[in-house]
Design a protein around this motif. Structure first.
Motif, PDB file in Angstrom:
ATOM      1  N   TRP A  52     -62.033  26.991  52.713  1.00  0.00           N
ATOM      2  CA  TRP A  52     -62.454  27.058  54.106  1.00  0.00           C
ATOM      3  C   TRP A  52     -61.841  25.872  54.851  1.00  0.00           C
ATOM      4  CZ3 TRP A  52     -64.909  31.012  56.396  1.00  0.00           C
ATOM      5  CH2 TRP A  52     -65.651  31.903  55.602  1.00  0.00           C
ATOM      6  N   PHE A  53     -61.349  26.146  56.030  1.00  0.00           N
ATOM      7  CA  PHE A  53     -60.838  25.126  56.931  1.00  0.00           C
ATOM      8  C   PHE A  53     -61.505  25.314  58.286  1.00  0.00           C
ATOM      9  CE2 PHE A  53     -57.132  23.277  54.688  1.00  0.00           C
ATOM     10  CZ  PHE A  53     -57.128  24.103  53.585  1.00  0.00           C
ATOM     11  N   ARG A  54     -61.371  24.320  59.156  1.00  0.00           N
ATOM     12  CA  ARG A  54     -61.903  24.466  60.504  1.00  0.00           C
ATOM     13  C   ARG A  54     -60.992  23.751  61.492  1.00  0.00           C
ATOM     14  NH1 ARG A  54     -67.370  20.738  59.869  1.00  0.00           N
ATOM     15  NH2 ARG A  54     -66.320  18.707  59.692  1.00  0.00           N
ATOM     16  N   GLN A  55     -61.062  24.223  62.727  1.00  0.00           N
ATOM     17  CA  GLN A  55     -60.239  23.627  63.772  1.00  0.00           C
ATOM     18  C   GLN A  55     -61.040  23.527  65.052  1.00  0.00           C
ATOM     19  OE1 GLN A  55     -56.476  25.605  64.412  1.00  0.00           O
ATOM     20  NE2 GLN A  55     -55.615  23.825  65.440  1.00  0.00           N
TER      21      GLN A  55
ATOM     22  N   VAL B 270     -62.222  21.902  54.719  1.00  0.00           N
ATOM     23  CA  VAL B 270     -63.680  21.808  54.640  1.00  0.00           C
ATOM     24  C   VAL B 270     -64.148  21.888  53.190  1.00  0.00           C
ATOM     25  CG1 VAL B 270     -65.876  22.869  55.280  1.00  0.00           C
ATOM     26  CG2 VAL B 270     -63.990  22.789  56.938  1.00  0.00           C
ATOM     27  N   ALA B 271     -63.750  22.962  52.493  1.00  0.00           N
ATOM     28  CA  ALA B 271     -64.244  23.174  51.136  1.00  0.00           C
ATOM     29  C   ALA B 271     -63.280  24.078  50.392  1.00  0.00           C
ATOM     30  CB  ALA B 271     -65.632  23.787  51.153  1.00  0.00           C
ATOM     31  N   ALA B 272     -63.268  23.941  49.067  1.00  0.00           N
ATOM     32  CA  ALA B 272     -62.393  24.763  48.230  1.00  0.00           C
ATOM     33  C   ALA B 272     -63.124  25.143  46.959  1.00  0.00           C
ATOM     34  CB  ALA B 272     -61.109  24.019  47.905  1.00  0.00           C
ATOM     35  N   ILE B 273     -62.715  26.275  46.403  1.00  0.00           N
ATOM     36  CA  ILE B 273     -63.286  26.738  45.145  1.00  0.00           C
ATOM     37  C   ILE B 273     -62.161  27.298  44.292  1.00  0.00           C
ATOM     38  CG2 ILE B 273     -63.828  29.036  46.066  1.00  0.00           C
ATOM     39  CD1 ILE B 273     -66.429  28.894  44.347  1.00  0.00           C
TER      40      ILE B 273
ATOM     41  N   THR C 167     -56.603  21.625  48.611  1.00  0.00           N
ATOM     42  CA  THR C 167     -57.193  21.079  49.837  1.00  0.00           C
ATOM     43  C   THR C 167     -56.219  20.998  51.008  1.00  0.00           C
ATOM     44  OG1 THR C 167     -56.659  18.814  49.184  1.00  0.00           O
ATOM     45  CG2 THR C 167     -58.783  19.688  48.461  1.00  0.00           C
ATOM     46  N   GLY C 168     -54.978  21.341  50.800  1.00  0.00           N
ATOM     47  CA  GLY C 168     -53.995  21.242  51.872  1.00  0.00           C
ATOM     48  C   GLY C 168     -53.766  22.574  52.566  1.00  0.00           C
ATOM     49  N   LYS C 169     -53.496  22.496  53.885  1.00  0.00           N
ATOM     50  CA  LYS C 169     -53.211  23.749  54.611  1.00  0.00           C
ATOM     51  C   LYS C 169     -52.014  24.463  54.004  1.00  0.00           C
ATOM     52  CE  LYS C 169     -52.592  21.938  58.674  1.00  0.00           C
ATOM     53  NZ  LYS C 169     -52.883  20.500  58.443  1.00  0.00           N
ATOM     54  N   ASP C 170     -51.020  23.697  53.615  1.00  0.00           N
ATOM     55  CA  ASP C 170     -49.792  24.289  53.100  1.00  0.00           C
ATOM     56  C   ASP C 170     -49.955  24.862  51.694  1.00  0.00           C
ATOM     57  OD1 ASP C 170     -47.687  21.758  54.669  1.00  0.00           O
ATOM     58  OD2 ASP C 170     -48.559  23.619  55.458  1.00  0.00           O
ATOM     59  N   ASP C 171     -51.092  24.605  51.074  1.00  0.00           N
ATOM     60  CA  ASP C 171     -51.352  25.168  49.748  1.00  0.00           C
ATOM     61  C   ASP C 171     -51.683  26.650  49.814  1.00  0.00           C
ATOM     62  OD1 ASP C 171     -53.082  22.154  48.724  1.00  0.00           O
ATOM     63  OD2 ASP C 171     -50.992  22.742  48.421  1.00  0.00           O
ATOM     64  N   TYR C 172     -52.057  27.114  51.001  1.00  0.00           N
ATOM     65  CA  TYR C 172     -52.552  28.485  51.150  1.00  0.00           C
ATOM     66  C   TYR C 172     -51.569  29.355  51.908  1.00  0.00           C
ATOM     67  CZ  TYR C 172     -57.023  26.634  49.583  1.00  0.00           C
ATOM     68  OH  TYR C 172     -58.009  26.044  48.845  1.00  0.00           O
ATOM     69  N   LEU C 173     -51.402  30.564  51.420  1.00  0.00           N
ATOM     70  CA  LEU C 173     -50.483  31.510  52.060  1.00  0.00           C
ATOM     71  C   LEU C 173     -51.218  32.518  52.933  1.00  0.00           C
ATOM     72  CD1 LEU C 173     -47.601  32.568  52.344  1.00  0.00           C
ATOM     73  CD2 LEU C 173     -47.999  33.948  50.288  1.00  0.00           C
ATOM     74  N   TYR C 174     -52.443  32.852  52.558  1.00  0.00           N
ATOM     75  CA  TYR C 174     -53.168  33.909  53.255  1.00  0.00           C
ATOM     76  C   TYR C 174     -54.343  33.313  54.028  1.00  0.00           C
ATOM     77  CZ  TYR C 174     -50.528  36.549  49.840  1.00  0.00           C
ATOM     78  OH  TYR C 174     -49.517  37.059  49.074  1.00  0.00           O
TER      79      TYR C 174
END
Length: 130
Positions: free
Chosen positions: A35-38, A47-50, A112-119
């Motif tokens: 989860w991220f927030r802006q 915010v949080a990762a699993i 935890t990084g934005k760039d770690d996620y593709l979707y």
């Protein structure tokens, strides 16, 4: 995988909300999730990762002890339970997924990084009034 987040809303400080993120098109199970927030005028923040296994979680310091991330792969759903909400939690919340494979390798890794996620999901607004 397509993601859709919902559950946001307007709540008073000290209140609680539960966010949901559903996956469409593919099963959730091979993905690490986050989860991220802006907030307006600010960059998107973690915010949080699993982990894919669900056994490992991680939170940004400002939400530790108040937010809980969890997943139900049978329902293809990611959750974020938010307690003791503060006005500074006001933001658009996004769920994200990163393919993590199907073997034991890195099954307990979280990201935890934005760039770690593709979707990414489309975001859901959370507003906390003081």
């Amino acid at each position: 995988v397509q993601l859709q987040a919902f559950g946001g809303g307007l709540v008073q400080a000290g209140g609680l909300l539960r966010l949901f993120c559903e996956a469409f098109g593919r099963t959730f199970s091979p993905y690490a999730l986050g989860w991220f927030r802006q907030a307006p005028g600010l960059e998107r923040e973690f915010v949080a990762a699993i982990s894919r296994s669900g056994d490992a979680t991680y939170y940004t310091d400002s939400v530790k002890g108040r937010f809980t991330i969890s997943r139900d792969d049978a329902k293809n759903t990611l959750y974020l339970k938010m307690n003791s909400l503060k006005p500074e939690d006001t933001a658009v919340y996004y769920c994200a997924a990163r393919y993590s494979g199907t073997t034991d390798y890195r099954s307990n890794s979280y990201y935890t990084g934005k760039d770690d996620y593709l979707y990414w999901g489309q975001g859901t607004q959370v507003t906390v009034s003081s």
